[in-house]
Motif scaffolding. Structure first.
Motif, PDB file in Angstrom:
ATOM      1  N   THR A   1     -45.403 -19.737  41.695  1.00  0.00           N
ATOM      2  CA  THR A   1     -45.103 -20.931  40.913  1.00  0.00           C
ATOM      3  C   THR A   1     -44.681 -20.484  39.530  1.00  0.00           C
ATOM      4  OG1 THR A   1     -46.715 -22.252  42.113  1.00  0.00           O
ATOM      5  CG2 THR A   1     -46.040 -23.084  39.967  1.00  0.00           C
ATOM      6  N   TYR A   2     -43.555 -21.006  39.035  1.00  0.00           N
ATOM      7  CA  TYR A   2     -43.018 -20.688  37.722  1.00  0.00           C
ATOM      8  C   TYR A   2     -43.211 -21.912  36.834  1.00  0.00           C
ATOM      9  CZ  TYR A   2     -40.707 -17.095  40.485  1.00  0.00           C
ATOM     10  OH  TYR A   2     -40.447 -16.051  41.322  1.00  0.00           O
ATOM     11  N   THR A   3     -43.965 -21.763  35.747  1.00  0.00           N
ATOM     12  CA  THR A   3     -44.228 -22.883  34.848  1.00  0.00           C
ATOM     13  C   THR A   3     -43.621 -22.595  33.487  1.00  0.00           C
ATOM     14  OG1 THR A   3     -46.282 -23.350  36.019  1.00  0.00           O
ATOM     15  CG2 THR A   3     -46.013 -24.349  33.842  1.00  0.00           C
ATOM     16  N   PHE A   4     -42.680 -23.437  33.069  1.00  0.00           N
ATOM     17  CA  PHE A   4     -42.005 -23.302  31.782  1.00  0.00           C
ATOM     18  C   PHE A   4     -42.572 -24.329  30.804  1.00  0.00           C
ATOM     19  CE2 PHE A   4     -38.961 -21.444  34.666  1.00  0.00           C
ATOM     20  CZ  PHE A   4     -38.385 -20.424  33.939  1.00  0.00           C
ATOM     21  N   GLU A   5     -42.914 -23.868  29.590  1.00  0.00           N
ATOM     22  CA  GLU A   5     -43.354 -24.742  28.506  1.00  0.00           C
ATOM     23  C   GLU A   5     -42.562 -24.376  27.263  1.00  0.00           C
ATOM     24  OE1 GLU A   5     -47.522 -24.187  27.897  1.00  0.00           O
ATOM     25  OE2 GLU A   5     -48.005 -24.517  30.004  1.00  0.00           O
ATOM     26  N   LYS A   6     -42.331 -25.365  26.396  1.00  0.00           N
ATOM     27  CA  LYS A   6     -41.620 -25.082  25.149  1.00  0.00           C
ATOM     28  C   LYS A   6     -42.537 -24.263  24.246  1.00  0.00           C
ATOM     29  CE  LYS A   6     -38.939 -27.159  21.483  1.00  0.00           C
ATOM     30  NZ  LYS A   6     -38.357 -28.376  20.942  1.00  0.00           N
ATOM     31  N   LEU A   7     -42.007 -23.153  23.714  1.00  0.00           N
ATOM     32  CA  LEU A   7     -42.793 -22.275  22.850  1.00  0.00           C
ATOM     33  C   LEU A   7     -42.372 -22.431  21.399  1.00  0.00           C
ATOM     34  CD1 LEU A   7     -44.942 -20.031  22.756  1.00  0.00           C
ATOM     35  CD2 LEU A   7     -43.107 -18.384  23.095  1.00  0.00           C
ATOM     36  N   LYS A   8     -41.087 -22.281  21.135  1.00  0.00           N
ATOM     37  CA  LYS A   8     -40.511 -22.459  19.809  1.00  0.00           C
ATOM     38  C   LYS A   8     -39.286 -23.352  19.957  1.00  0.00           C
ATOM     39  CE  LYS A   8     -41.776 -17.903  18.020  1.00  0.00           C
ATOM     40  NZ  LYS A   8     -41.232 -16.638  17.528  1.00  0.00           N
ATOM     41  N   GLU A   9     -38.471 -23.381  18.919  1.00  0.00           N
ATOM     42  CA  GLU A   9     -37.284 -24.244  18.958  1.00  0.00           C
ATOM     43  C   GLU A   9     -36.383 -23.931  20.143  1.00  0.00           C
ATOM     44  OE1 GLU A   9     -33.377 -25.192  16.246  1.00  0.00           O
ATOM     45  OE2 GLU A   9     -35.153 -24.397  15.282  1.00  0.00           O
ATOM     46  N   LYS A  10     -36.151 -22.637  20.408  1.00  0.00           N
ATOM     47  CA  LYS A  10     -35.234 -22.249  21.487  1.00  0.00           C
ATOM     48  C   LYS A  10     -35.892 -21.337  22.505  1.00  0.00           C
ATOM     49  CE  LYS A  10     -31.103 -22.507  18.620  1.00  0.00           C
ATOM     50  NZ  LYS A  10     -29.932 -21.769  18.150  1.00  0.00           N
ATOM     51  N   ASN A  11     -37.214 -21.203  22.489  1.00  0.00           N
ATOM     52  CA  ASN A  11     -37.925 -20.304  23.400  1.00  0.00           C
ATOM     53  C   ASN A  11     -38.847 -21.080  24.322  1.00  0.00           C
ATOM     54  OD1 ASN A  11     -36.723 -18.253  22.006  1.00  0.00           O
ATOM     55  ND2 ASN A  11     -38.569 -17.501  21.047  1.00  0.00           N
ATOM     56  N   TYR A  12     -39.109 -20.472  25.459  1.00  0.00           N
ATOM     57  CA  TYR A  12     -40.040 -21.023  26.428  1.00  0.00           C
ATOM     58  C   TYR A  12     -41.158 -20.023  26.667  1.00  0.00           C
ATOM     59  CZ  TYR A  12     -35.734 -23.483  27.752  1.00  0.00           C
ATOM     60  OH  TYR A  12     -34.572 -24.191  27.742  1.00  0.00           O
ATOM     61  N   LYS A  13     -42.295 -20.533  27.096  1.00  0.00           N
ATOM     62  CA  LYS A  13     -43.364 -19.683  27.630  1.00  0.00           C
ATOM     63  C   LYS A  13     -43.288 -19.848  29.139  1.00  0.00           C
ATOM     64  CE  LYS A  13     -47.816 -20.861  27.892  1.00  0.00           C
ATOM     65  NZ  LYS A  13     -49.206 -21.171  27.493  1.00  0.00           N
ATOM     66  N   LEU A  14     -43.204 -18.730  29.848  1.00  0.00           N
ATOM     67  CA  LEU A  14     -43.129 -18.767  31.308  1.00  0.00           C
ATOM     68  C   LEU A  14     -44.380 -18.106  31.877  1.00  0.00           C
ATOM     69  CD1 LEU A  14     -41.801 -19.034  34.115  1.00  0.00           C
ATOM     70  CD2 LEU A  14     -40.587 -16.895  33.626  1.00  0.00           C
ATOM     71  N   VAL A  15     -45.079 -18.837  32.727  1.00  0.00           N
ATOM     72  CA  VAL A  15     -46.226 -18.286  33.443  1.00  0.00           C
ATOM     73  C   VAL A  15     -45.860 -18.245  34.920  1.00  0.00           C
ATOM     74  CG1 VAL A  15     -48.663 -18.555  34.014  1.00  0.00           C
ATOM     75  CG2 VAL A  15     -47.840 -19.232  31.749  1.00  0.00           C
ATOM     76  N   ILE A  16     -45.933 -17.050  35.503  1.00  0.00           N
ATOM     77  CA  ILE A  16     -45.645 -16.878  36.925  1.00  0.00           C
ATOM     78  C   ILE A  16     -46.974 -16.646  37.634  1.00  0.00           C
ATOM     79  CG2 ILE A  16     -44.436 -15.544  38.686  1.00  0.00           C
ATOM     80  CD1 ILE A  16     -42.434 -14.733  36.505  1.00  0.00           C
ATOM     81  N   ARG A  17     -47.310 -17.527  38.572  1.00  0.00           N
ATOM     82  CA  ARG A  17     -48.560 -17.408  39.313  1.00  0.00           C
ATOM     83  C   ARG A  17     -48.266 -17.114  40.778  1.00  0.00           C
ATOM     84  NH1 ARG A  17     -49.809 -21.497  35.702  1.00  0.00           N
ATOM     85  NH2 ARG A  17     -51.582 -21.020  34.368  1.00  0.00           N
ATOM     86  N   SER A  18     -48.955 -16.100  41.286  1.00  0.00           N
ATOM     87  CA  SER A  18     -48.817 -15.740  42.688  1.00  0.00           C
ATOM     88  C   SER A  18     -49.765 -16.603  43.519  1.00  0.00           C
ATOM     89  CB  SER A  18     -49.154 -14.262  42.879  1.00  0.00           C
ATOM     90  OG  SER A  18     -49.221 -13.948  44.247  1.00  0.00           O
ATOM     91  N   HIS A  19     -49.291 -17.154  44.617  1.00  0.00           N
ATOM     92  CA  HIS A  19     -50.132 -17.990  45.475  1.00  0.00           C
ATOM     93  C   HIS A  19     -51.130 -17.160  46.261  1.00  0.00           C
ATOM     94  CE1 HIS A  19     -46.699 -21.198  45.599  1.00  0.00           C
ATOM     95  NE2 HIS A  19     -47.218 -21.057  44.405  1.00  0.00           N
ATOM     96  N   SER A  20     -50.756 -15.957  46.635  1.00  0.00           N
ATOM     97  CA  SER A  20     -51.620 -15.156  47.505  1.00  0.00           C
ATOM     98  C   SER A  20     -52.752 -14.456  46.756  1.00  0.00           C
ATOM     99  CB  SER A  20     -50.793 -14.112  48.261  1.00  0.00           C
ATOM    100  OG  SER A  20     -50.153 -13.251  47.335  1.00  0.00           O
ATOM    101  N   SER A  21     -52.494 -13.968  45.546  1.00  0.00           N
ATOM    102  CA  SER A  21     -53.523 -13.180  44.847  1.00  0.00           C
ATOM    103  C   SER A  21     -54.080 -13.861  43.607  1.00  0.00           C
ATOM    104  CB  SER A  21     -52.950 -11.821  44.461  1.00  0.00           C
ATOM    105  OG  SER A  21     -51.902 -11.987  43.525  1.00  0.00           O
ATOM    106  N   ASN A  22     -53.574 -15.043  43.259  1.00  0.00           N
ATOM    107  CA  ASN A  22     -53.997 -15.767  42.057  1.00  0.00           C
ATOM    108  C   ASN A  22     -53.773 -14.972  40.773  1.00  0.00           C
ATOM    109  OD1 ASN A  22     -54.721 -18.126  43.378  1.00  0.00           O
ATOM    110  ND2 ASN A  22     -56.778 -17.382  43.804  1.00  0.00           N
ATOM    111  N   ASP A  23     -52.901 -13.977  40.806  1.00  0.00           N
ATOM    112  CA  ASP A  23     -52.519 -13.238  39.600  1.00  0.00           C
ATOM    113  C   ASP A  23     -51.492 -14.061  38.842  1.00  0.00           C
ATOM    114  OD1 ASP A  23     -54.128 -11.078  40.132  1.00  0.00           O
ATOM    115  OD2 ASP A  23     -52.558  -9.936  41.149  1.00  0.00           O
TER     116      ASP A  23
END
Length: 92
Positions: A49-71
């Protein structure tokens, strides 16, 4: 004792020096980045799962979560257009 000092200095040099460059070959600069609000949210694939959130004016924070290992992995992402195509440039 001298060997310990030398080893300590070499270790600290490597830890402090680090790589200051965000990317060796960046696709575009922050001035060229374009914020695309349609990217915000969660996107799912088969194993992640790829989750994008606004970080700054033109930047995003991306969190990549693995379904199998919860990493998860955290990246800073910029989006931009080259020609008519959209690209993402990221770094951890």
């Amino acid at each position: 004792m001298r060997a310990f000092r030398v080893a300590l200095i070499v270790t600290l040099t490597f830890l402090v020096a680090g790589c200051p460059a965000r990317s060796i070959q960046p696709l575009f600069t922050e001035a060229d980045a374009v914020f695309n609000p349609s990217l915000i949210g969660s996107w799912k694939s088969e194993g992640e799962t790829y989750t994008f959130e606004k970080l700054k004016e033109k930047n995003y924070k991306l969190v990549i979560r693995s379904h199998s290992s919860n990493d998860s992995s955290l990246y800073v992402v910029m989006s931009g257009k080259i020609g008519s195509r959209w690209f993402l440039d990221s770094y951890p």
